[in-house]
Scaffold this active site. Structure first.
Site, short mmCIF file in Angstrom:
data_model
loop_
_atom_site.label_atom_id
_atom_site.label_comp_id
_atom_site.label_asym_id
_atom_site.label_seq_id
_atom_site.Cartn_x
_atom_site.Cartn_y
_atom_site.Cartn_z
N LYS A 188 9.22 -16.90 -19.78
CA LYS A 188 8.65 -15.81 -20.58
C LYS A 188 7.28 -15.36 -20.06
CE LYS A 188 11.85 -15.16 -23.61
NZ LYS A 188 12.60 -13.88 -23.50
N CYS A 381 -20.27 -50.96 -13.38
CA CYS A 381 -21.29 -50.76 -14.41
C CYS A 381 -21.10 -51.76 -15.55
CB CYS A 381 -21.32 -49.31 -14.87
SG CYS A 381 -22.98 -48.84 -15.38
N HIS A 507 -21.86 -46.41 -9.82
CA HIS A 507 -20.49 -45.87 -9.94
C HIS A 507 -20.01 -45.32 -8.60
CE1 HIS A 507 -20.17 -45.78 -14.42
NE2 HIS A 507 -21.49 -45.79 -14.32
N GLU A 509 -17.12 -44.62 -7.79
CA GLU A 509 -15.97 -43.71 -7.96
C GLU A 509 -16.35 -42.24 -7.87
OE1 GLU A 509 -17.37 -45.49 -10.34
OE2 GLU A 509 -17.21 -44.58 -12.33
N1 GLN Z 1 -23.61 -49.73 -21.36
C1 GLN Z 1 -24.08 -50.18 -20.09
C2 GLN Z 1 -25.51 -49.74 -19.82
O1 GLN Z 1 -25.98 -48.81 -20.42
C3 GLN Z 1 -23.16 -49.77 -18.97
C4 GLN Z 1 -23.05 -48.30 -18.77
C5 GLN Z 1 -21.83 -47.89 -17.97
O2 GLN Z 1 -20.87 -48.64 -17.84
N2 GLN Z 1 -21.86 -46.68 -17.43
O3 GLN Z 1 -26.17 -50.31 -18.99
#
Ligand code: GLN
Length: 534
Positions: A188, A381, A507, A509
């Site tokens: 559609k 983290c 991080h 990632e």
């Molecule tokens: N809560 C944790 C801190 O503030 C880890 C933060 C996270 O995993 N991005 O250090």
């Protein structure tokens, strides 16, 4: 060449994949040798998504310069390899804040401040900002939300004005949905026609239409859309469901999307670029059939919550010629009694980032199980912090060890609040954010993985490894192998005795891209081979 502006909007329904389309357009133009950037304008009032729960808006992405942004910026970076900045992510909240702050300063000289022109002018200023610097040939601007939303109206008005002002240098791309009605056996196009009408009502005629569809659209369907919507037939492109999002650029190229956009700008099209590295990647992806199961220990059972981690794992698998099957394990349900049952069949375990109490004891139990059973483990983290706490409780003998985030009065605060975080009361944008340097210890696993001594990785946290306990850890086998040279913060811990047991305070990632997968992820997956296959 004067910079060219491409505005990407969406209609009919949300979640059509505007981010993937914007990234694909960027990729295709880049393959032709152009310098591109992609920016996201989100109509919500939050200043940034930093304070949003992942259930609301998926993962919070972080740029090198420390902006917390929409996860679409992750797609932009993964597809194109560009590095985005705080300029690439704008919300209604930021627009209003700028205008209101200016009003308080008296900058508007007594004028009445209105959505048009003051808010729309500020939107336009930010949409054009990248132009001043003569850095880019193409600036792609994606507007979040769906045509017709009350919230996105000022953005549409800004685009309308810019199209008028920029003339030939602006092109509007509109993404819609063509549903298949099973009972009628028909695809559609009416919702698309309505969406385009809505845009026309706002004074914007789309130049290019991209139709999301689950089934192939015949030429006659495309022709119908073209003629009802005043769009050239070559500018009506379909985006069928594909096995992988990374096939989208190639599918768009096959239909000549980049060429159609260039013709709209009046740019000579030339030869279609071969995109050899991209095709090599896709071939690798197709050939990777052997499955490796990775357990994702976290608390959000939602695809988008750990988007960059999932993509980084997938990419790392492909570069190891395997298909990574990611299975979510809710850490809230992990107990000492069931941990074996839940984790024993995984080739590797990822312990996810996060905030707050919920689910942390399960993460600690998981870290203990994988440490004592030598299952490759990657903690990021909060995941790294839980590995550290587990080690303190079960190896160093501090049964009450904790993070100050979870227990303010813990006598063994192996994870503590950072000095400069102590007096912060405003939660938004105040964490340790963005890229910081990290010195890798010579001879460590991570140094050999990175093949480097000094790296830079992105952060998003308030708490840190407590250096008071460093010697205890090192003497018992958990080594601090990555240190921030400026503040002496521990950025990486690893247990060299085990196959692969690494935790990073940063991080990684966020930095993994299709053509340059992150070395830590690639090595982690490598370590999980060979594994019990399904
Ligand atoms: N809560 C944790 C801190 O503030 C880890 C933060 C996270 O995993 N991005 O250090």
């Amino acid at each position: 060449m004067e910079p060219k502006f491409i505005f990407v909007t969406g209609g009919v329904v949300s979640s059509l994949g505007k981010g993937i389309i914007s990234s694909s357009i960027g990729k295709l133009l880049q393959a032709r040798g152009y310098r591109i950037t992609i920016q996201k304008f989100d109509p919500y009032i939050n200043i940034d998504p930093g304070t949003l729960n992942p259930y609301e808006h998926g993962e919070c992405y972080v740029t090198d310069d420390g902006m917390e942004t929409d996860l679409d910026l992750g797609h932009y970076e993964r597809f194109t390899g560009i590095r985005t900045t705080r300029n690439n992510s704008v919300t209604t909240g930021r627009i209003y804040k700028t205008v209101i702050d200016r009003e308080r300063k008296g900058d508007y000289l007594g004028k009445t401040i209105q959505v048009v022109p003051h808010i729309t002018d500020e939107i336009k200023r930010r949409m054009l900002r990248e132009m001043d610097r003569d850095k880019y040939d193409f600036i792609i601007t994606e507007v979040g939300g769906t045509i017709g939303d009350i919230e996105s109206a000022p953005f549409m008005e800004a685009i309308r004005q810019l199209r008028w002002e920029l003339g030939k240098n602006a092109v509007s791309v509109h993404l819609t949905y063509v549903p298949y009605l099973k009972a009628a056996g028909e695809l559609k196009t009416k919702p698309t026609q309505h969406s385009v009408k809505e845009m026309q009502g706002m004074g914007i005629q789309p130049d290019v239409l991209i139709l999301r569809t689950e089934l192939h659209l015949s030429d006659s369907v495309r022709m119908k859309v073209a003629s009802f919507c005043n769009v050239d037939l070559e500018c009506v492109v379909q985006s069928e469901d594909l096995p992988s999002i990374y096939e989208v650029p190639v599918n768009m190229q096959k239909q000549g999307l980049d060429a159609a956009i260039m013709r709209k700008f009046g740019i000579p099209v030339g030869e279609t670029p071969a995109m050899k590295p991209w095709h090599e990647f896709l071939d690798k992806q197709k050939n990777a059939t052997k499955i490796v199961r990775i357990g994702l220990v976290g608390k959000y059972d939602l695809q988008d919550a750990y988007k960059s981690i999932r993509e980084s794992l997938n990419l790392a698998g492909i570069y190891n010629d395997v298909k990574v099957k990611i299975e979510f394990v809710n850490s809230e349900n992990i107990t000492k009694a069931n941990v074996e049952e839940k984790l024993k069949d995984f080739a590797g375990i990822m312990i996810c980032p996060g905030f707050g109490q919920r689910g942390i004891e399960g993460k600690i139990i998981a870290a203990e199980y994988t440490r004592t059973h030598d299952i490759p483990t990657f903690g990021i983290c909060l995941g790294m912090q839980m590995m550290v706490i587990e080690f303190a409780r079960n190896v160093l003998g501090f049964a009450d060890a904790n993070s100050r985030e979870m227990d303010e009065h813990t006598p063994h605060n192996v994870i503590d609040i950072m000095e400069d975080q102590k007096n912060i009361t405003n939660m938004g944008g105040t964490m340790r954010l963005g890229a910081y340097a990290c010195q890798l210890k010579e001879g460590s696993k991570v140094a050999s993985i990175y093949k480097d001594k000094l790296i830079h990785e992105r952060h998003r946290h308030r708490y840190e490894f407590n250096n008071k306990y460093k010697d205890d850890y090192e003497s018992k086998g958990m080594k601090c192998t990555g240190i921030n040279p400026d503040a002496d913060l521990v950025e990486i811990v690893e247990i060299p005795e085990l196959k692969w047991y690494v935790g990073t305070q940063f991080h990684p990632e966020y930095a993994s891209t299709v053509l340059e997968p992150h070395p830590l992820f690639v090595d982690f997956i490598k370590q999980t081979l060979p594994s019990p296959s399904l």
